[in-house]
Design an enzyme around this catalytic site. Structure first.
Site, PDB file in Angstrom:
ATOM      1  N   THR A   1       3.537   7.588   2.229  1.00  0.00           N
ATOM      2  CA  THR A   1       2.338   7.913   1.446  1.00  0.00           C
ATOM      3  C   THR A   1       1.139   7.725   2.380  1.00  0.00           C
ATOM      4  O   THR A   1       1.306   7.437   3.572  1.00  0.00           O
ATOM      5  CB  THR A   1       2.177   6.951   0.253  1.00  0.00           C
ATOM      6  OG1 THR A   1       1.887   5.643   0.766  1.00  0.00           O
ATOM      7  CG2 THR A   1       3.439   6.910  -0.613  1.00  0.00           C
TER       8      THR A   1
ATOM      9  N   THR B   1       3.505 -10.534  -5.200  1.00  0.00           N
ATOM     10  CA  THR B   1       2.136 -10.993  -4.942  1.00  0.00           C
ATOM     11  C   THR B   1       1.756 -12.168  -5.836  1.00  0.00           C
ATOM     12  O   THR B   1       2.303 -12.313  -6.935  1.00  0.00           O
ATOM     13  CB  THR B   1       1.151  -9.823  -5.201  1.00  0.00           C
ATOM     14  OG1 THR B   1      -0.178 -10.322  -5.274  1.00  0.00           O
ATOM     15  CG2 THR B   1       1.439  -9.123  -6.520  1.00  0.00           C
TER      16      THR B   1
ATOM     17  N   GLU C   1      -0.916 -12.209  -7.336  1.00  0.00           N
ATOM     18  CA  GLU C   1      -1.799 -11.663  -8.372  1.00  0.00           C
ATOM     19  C   GLU C   1      -1.106 -11.592  -9.739  1.00  0.00           C
ATOM     20  O   GLU C   1      -1.769 -11.459 -10.761  1.00  0.00           O
ATOM     21  CB  GLU C   1      -2.336 -10.289  -7.935  1.00  0.00           C
ATOM     22  CG  GLU C   1      -3.071 -10.403  -6.609  1.00  0.00           C
ATOM     23  CD  GLU C   1      -3.842  -9.167  -6.188  1.00  0.00           C
ATOM     24  OE1 GLU C   1      -4.225  -8.362  -7.034  1.00  0.00           O
ATOM     25  OE2 GLU C   1      -4.062  -9.026  -4.970  1.00  0.00           O
TER      26      GLU C   1
ATOM     27  N   TYR D   1      -2.333  -2.869 -11.007  1.00  0.00           N
ATOM     28  CA  TYR D   1      -1.502  -3.241  -9.850  1.00  0.00           C
ATOM     29  C   TYR D   1      -0.693  -4.492 -10.157  1.00  0.00           C
ATOM     30  O   TYR D   1       0.535  -4.504 -10.057  1.00  0.00           O
ATOM     31  CB  TYR D   1      -2.376  -3.456  -8.605  1.00  0.00           C
ATOM     32  CG  TYR D   1      -1.656  -4.201  -7.493  1.00  0.00           C
ATOM     33  CD1 TYR D   1      -0.546  -3.641  -6.857  1.00  0.00           C
ATOM     34  CD2 TYR D   1      -2.069  -5.478  -7.082  1.00  0.00           C
ATOM     35  CE1 TYR D   1       0.130  -4.322  -5.851  1.00  0.00           C
ATOM     36  CE2 TYR D   1      -1.404  -6.162  -6.078  1.00  0.00           C
ATOM     37  CZ  TYR D   1      -0.301  -5.584  -5.464  1.00  0.00           C
ATOM     38  OH  TYR D   1       0.373  -6.270  -4.468  1.00  0.00           O
TER      39      TYR D   1
ATOM     40  N   ASN E   1      -3.183 -13.070  -0.188  1.00  0.00           N
ATOM     41  CA  ASN E   1      -3.727 -11.920   0.570  1.00  0.00           C
ATOM     42  C   ASN E   1      -3.383 -12.018   2.053  1.00  0.00           C
ATOM     43  O   ASN E   1      -3.646 -13.040   2.685  1.00  0.00           O
ATOM     44  CB  ASN E   1      -5.253 -11.877   0.456  1.00  0.00           C
ATOM     45  CG  ASN E   1      -5.717 -11.460  -0.917  1.00  0.00           C
ATOM     46  OD1 ASN E   1      -5.410 -12.102  -1.915  1.00  0.00           O
ATOM     47  ND2 ASN E   1      -6.456 -10.364  -0.977  1.00  0.00           N
ATOM     48  N   ASN E   2      -2.851 -10.930   2.588  1.00  0.00           N
ATOM     49  CA  ASN E   2      -2.522 -10.875   4.016  1.00  0.00           C
ATOM     50  C   ASN E   2      -3.649 -10.220   4.811  1.00  0.00           C
ATOM     51  O   ASN E   2      -4.397  -9.395   4.269  1.00  0.00           O
ATOM     52  CB  ASN E   2      -1.276 -10.009   4.233  1.00  0.00           C
ATOM     53  CG  ASN E   2       0.022 -10.693   3.849  1.00  0.00           C
ATOM     54  OD1 ASN E   2       1.052 -10.455   4.460  1.00  0.00           O
ATOM     55  ND2 ASN E   2       0.002 -11.551   2.849  1.00  0.00           N
TER      56      ASN E   2
HETATM   57  P1  NAD Z   1       1.037  -0.897   2.021  1.00  0.00           P
HETATM   58  O1  NAD Z   1       0.322  -0.124   0.952  1.00  0.00           O
HETATM   59  O2  NAD Z   1       0.411  -1.060   3.354  1.00  0.00           O
HETATM   60  O3  NAD Z   1       2.481  -0.234   2.285  1.00  0.00           O
HETATM   61  C1  NAD Z   1       3.298   0.244   1.260  1.00  0.00           C
HETATM   62  C2  NAD Z   1       4.394   1.120   1.869  1.00  0.00           C
HETATM   63  O4  NAD Z   1       5.237   1.591   0.813  1.00  0.00           O
HETATM   64  C3  NAD Z   1       3.843   2.352   2.595  1.00  0.00           C
HETATM   65  O5  NAD Z   1       4.496   2.506   3.837  1.00  0.00           O
HETATM   66  C4  NAD Z   1       4.187   3.506   1.660  1.00  0.00           C
HETATM   67  O6  NAD Z   1       4.407   4.730   2.339  1.00  0.00           O
HETATM   68  C5  NAD Z   1       5.462   2.983   0.998  1.00  0.00           C
HETATM   69  N1  NAD Z   1       5.691   3.593  -0.313  1.00  0.00           N
HETATM   70  C6  NAD Z   1       4.793   3.739  -1.333  1.00  0.00           C
HETATM   71  N2  NAD Z   1       5.362   4.374  -2.363  1.00  0.00           N
HETATM   72  C7  NAD Z   1       6.656   4.635  -1.996  1.00  0.00           C
HETATM   73  C8  NAD Z   1       7.743   5.251  -2.663  1.00  0.00           C
HETATM   74  N3  NAD Z   1       7.616   5.761  -3.899  1.00  0.00           N
HETATM   75  N4  NAD Z   1       8.931   5.342  -2.025  1.00  0.00           N
HETATM   76  C9  NAD Z   1       9.061   4.844  -0.757  1.00  0.00           C
HETATM   77  N5  NAD Z   1       8.057   4.259  -0.079  1.00  0.00           N
HETATM   78  C10 NAD Z   1       6.855   4.144  -0.700  1.00  0.00           C
HETATM   79  O7  NAD Z   1       1.372  -2.285   1.341  1.00  0.00           O
HETATM   80  P2  NAD Z   1       1.448  -3.747   1.995  1.00  0.00           P
HETATM   81  O8  NAD Z   1       0.107  -4.352   1.957  1.00  0.00           O
HETATM   82  O9  NAD Z   1       2.204  -3.689   3.266  1.00  0.00           O
HETATM   83  O10 NAD Z   1       2.329  -4.485   0.890  1.00  0.00           O
HETATM   84  C11 NAD Z   1       3.754  -4.444   0.960  1.00  0.00           C
HETATM   85  C12 NAD Z   1       4.335  -5.200  -0.226  1.00  0.00           C
HETATM   86  O11 NAD Z   1       3.861  -6.541  -0.208  1.00  0.00           O
HETATM   87  C13 NAD Z   1       3.914  -4.617  -1.576  1.00  0.00           C
HETATM   88  O12 NAD Z   1       5.028  -4.692  -2.436  1.00  0.00           O
HETATM   89  C14 NAD Z   1       2.798  -5.544  -2.053  1.00  0.00           C
HETATM   90  O13 NAD Z   1       2.760  -5.602  -3.458  1.00  0.00           O
HETATM   91  C15 NAD Z   1       3.238  -6.858  -1.440  1.00  0.00           C
HETATM   92  N6  NAD Z   1       2.145  -7.812  -1.134  1.00  0.00           N
HETATM   93  C16 NAD Z   1       1.060  -7.394  -0.396  1.00  0.00           C
HETATM   94  C17 NAD Z   1       0.057  -8.324  -0.087  1.00  0.00           C
HETATM   95  C18 NAD Z   1      -1.130  -7.921   0.756  1.00  0.00           C
HETATM   96  O14 NAD Z   1      -2.046  -8.742   0.932  1.00  0.00           O
HETATM   97  N7  NAD Z   1      -1.183  -6.729   1.309  1.00  0.00           N
HETATM   98  C19 NAD Z   1       0.163  -9.645  -0.514  1.00  0.00           C
HETATM   99  C20 NAD Z   1       1.298 -10.030  -1.258  1.00  0.00           C
HETATM  100  C21 NAD Z   1       2.286  -9.096  -1.546  1.00  0.00           C
HETATM  101  P1  TYD Z   2      -8.764  -6.482  -1.440  1.00  0.00           P
HETATM  102  O1  TYD Z   2      -8.645  -6.515   0.048  1.00  0.00           O
HETATM  103  O2  TYD Z   2      -8.829  -5.161  -2.131  1.00  0.00           O
HETATM  104  O3  TYD Z   2      -7.556  -7.370  -2.001  1.00  0.00           O
HETATM  105  P2  TYD Z   2      -7.265  -7.914  -3.520  1.00  0.00           P
HETATM  106  O4  TYD Z   2      -8.124  -7.203  -4.471  1.00  0.00           O
HETATM  107  O5  TYD Z   2      -5.822  -7.565  -3.694  1.00  0.00           O
HETATM  108  O6  TYD Z   2      -7.514  -9.381  -3.461  1.00  0.00           O
HETATM  109  O7  TYD Z   2     -10.060  -7.296  -1.860  1.00  0.00           O
HETATM  110  C1  TYD Z   2     -10.256  -8.641  -1.481  1.00  0.00           C
HETATM  111  C2  TYD Z   2     -11.532  -9.130  -2.142  1.00  0.00           C
HETATM  112  O8  TYD Z   2     -12.645  -8.407  -1.598  1.00  0.00           O
HETATM  113  C3  TYD Z   2     -11.568  -8.885  -3.646  1.00  0.00           C
HETATM  114  O9  TYD Z   2     -12.214  -9.999  -4.275  1.00  0.00           O
HETATM  115  C4  TYD Z   2     -12.406  -7.637  -3.795  1.00  0.00           C
HETATM  116  C5  TYD Z   2     -13.376  -7.736  -2.623  1.00  0.00           C
HETATM  117  N1  TYD Z   2     -13.836  -6.447  -2.054  1.00  0.00           N
HETATM  118  C6  TYD Z   2     -15.208  -6.176  -1.920  1.00  0.00           C
HETATM  119  O10 TYD Z   2     -16.084  -7.008  -2.278  1.00  0.00           O
HETATM  120  N2  TYD Z   2     -15.584  -4.974  -1.390  1.00  0.00           N
HETATM  121  C7  TYD Z   2     -14.680  -4.029  -1.001  1.00  0.00           C
HETATM  122  O11 TYD Z   2     -15.091  -2.936  -0.542  1.00  0.00           O
HETATM  123  C8  TYD Z   2     -13.285  -4.331  -1.131  1.00  0.00           C
HETATM  124  C9  TYD Z   2     -12.234  -3.328  -0.707  1.00  0.00           C
HETATM  125  C10 TYD Z   2     -12.908  -5.552  -1.655  1.00  0.00           C
END
Ligand code: NAD
Ligand code: TYD
Length: 348
Positions: free
Chosen positions: A36, A130, A132, A156, A185-186
């Site tokens: 995606t 997550t 969340e 979400y 959050n990563n």
């Molecule tokens: P991301 O959006 O960067 O990556 C998601 C990946 O999933 C993409 O490569 C996308 O192409 C693929 N994808 C989406 N829909 C798909 C489908 N229908 N079939 C196959 N592939 C599909 O997300 P991320 O930040 O790397 O997060 C990865 C996982 O970790 C997620 O499940 C998210 O909920 C979880 N998570 C993320 C965070 C964060 O801070 N980013 C924190 C905790 C948990």
């Molecule tokens: P985000 O990186 O979208 O992660 P999450 O909503 O999953 O925690 O956002 C982190 C925090 O930053 C969240 O409190 C929303 C805020 N935020 C802004 O203030 N401005 C922005 O443009 C974005 C993307 C997020």
């Protein structure tokens, strides 16, 4: 061991794939990703020639495609990361979150159940979730534990909560070995620049406005993506089926303090006057239903599996800023969609 990683072309997934491919040459790692807007095979260029790595383009909601993959590769373990992952997108388009996160997870679980036919020896379905799902905390010292009741508030987090429930239902109903981890959050390299940290680093570098939602008082608990990938590796190998593990950095920041730190870090690295980029801060309308605070109690994984974060935030953030400064082409190509076009054509 044959491990199916879903969402391996995304931010966290690419770090997990790289770690498994390089640390475990005896394993076969299959990366299933739909590519995606968030999936980018450029993230895995350094490992895509490894003989123990295979890429399969497809959708986790596709029953035939996923069950054929289980058959083709004799999958032993699933590490499931594929998801729609951005809260703001879930506010404007909630349905795709339900399709991918709920139906996609249900389909993967069901395909695993059918392929494994009740013989679950050495099998595992591990869902990456997550913090969340636990909802929002007031300001103070309370933290989410594994016992905190689910209270998701965005489409979400509701879709992730639902997928966690589905995973647990397969453990209780079919005795399929499952695991869940809920992480904070990563941040780090390869983060798609729509989330706070990469978006703001990019905007600061390019002297664009920094849109802070509300008053910037919301709190997030930040963890380096490589610490998360290492935790996933440990849980995959040592986690107890049926259990849940919280993963977090004990690293809470209000958005505004974090944004000021990012401004000053970039100013310092680019030789600008410290304070110059803070002038880009622009307060904008708050996010609908904006969760106030997330904070993870990670004592269970620390105590039971011996994991603790290795990165300090100071070091991790400085390295992340360096990575974005050194990878301007990556940034330009993901924001313009150029990589996506290239790989979509290659894997039609
Ligand atoms: P991301 O959006 O960067 O990556 C998601 C990946 O999933 C993409 O490569 C996308 O192409 C693929 N994808 C989406 N829909 C798909 C489908 N229908 N079939 C196959 N592939 C599909 O997300 P991320 O930040 O790397 O997060 C990865 C996982 O970790 C997620 O499940 C998210 O909920 C979880 N998570 C993320 C965070 C964060 O801070 N980013 C924190 C905790 C948990
Ligand atoms: P985000 O990186 O979208 O992660 P999450 O909503 O999953 O925690 O956002 C982190 C925090 O930053 C969240 O409190 C929303 C805020 N935020 C802004 O203030 N401005 C922005 O443009 C974005 C993307 C997020």
């Amino acid at each position: 061991m044959n491990i199916l990683v879903t969402g391996g072309a995304g931010f966290i997934g690419s770090h997990v794939v790289r770690r498994l491919v390089t640390q475990y040459p005896d394993y076969t790692i299959i990366n299933l990703d739909k590519l995606t807007y968030a999936g980018n095979l450029e993230n895995l260029k350094d490992v895509d020639n490894n003989s123990n790595y295979h890429f399969e383009k497809g959708c986790i909601t596709d029953e035939k495609f996923v069950s054929d993959l289980f058959e083709k590769y004799k999958i032993d373990k699933v590490v499931h990361l594929a998801a729609e992952s951005h809260v703001d997108r879930s506010i404007t388009d909630p349905l795709i979150f339900v399709k991918t996160n709920l139906i996609g997870t249900a389909n993967l679980l069901n395909c695993a159940r059918q392929a494994w036919e009740g013989n679950y020896k050495d099998k595992l379905f591990y869902h990456i979730s997550t913090d969340e799902v636990y909802g929002s905390l007031e300001m103070g010292t309370e933290m989410f534990t594994e016992e905190t009741s689910y209270d998701p508030r965005s489409p979400y987090s509701a879709s992730k909560a639902g997928s966690d429930h589905l995973v647990r239902s397969f453990w209780h109903t079919y005795h399929m070995p499952t695991l869940i981890s809920n992480c904070s959050n990563n941040y780090g390299p390869n983060h798609f620049p729509e989330k706070l940290i990469p978006l703001f680093i990019n905007n600061i570098v390019n002297k664009k406005p920094l849109p802070v939602y509300g008053k910037g008082e919301n709190v997030r608990d930040w963890l380096h993506v490589k610490d998360h990938a290492r935790a996933i590796d440990i849980i995959l190998h040592k986690g107890v089926p049926g259990e849940t593990y919280n993963i977090g950095g004990h690293n809470e920041w209000t958005n505004i303090e974090l944004i000021k730190l990012m401004c000053d870090t970039v100013d310092q690295k680019l030789g600008r006057n410290i304070g110059e980029s803070q002038k880009l801060i622009t307060f904008v309308q708050d996010r609908a239903g904006h969760d106030l605070r997330y904070a993870i109690d990670a004592s269970k994984i620390e105590r039971e599996l011996g994991w603790i974060p290795e990165y300090t935030f100071e070091q991790g953030l400085a390295e992340t800023v360096d990575w974005y400064l050194e990878n301007k082409e990556w940034l330009e190509n993901v924001t313009s969609g150029e990589y996506q076009e290239y790989y979509q054509k290659m894997y039609k």
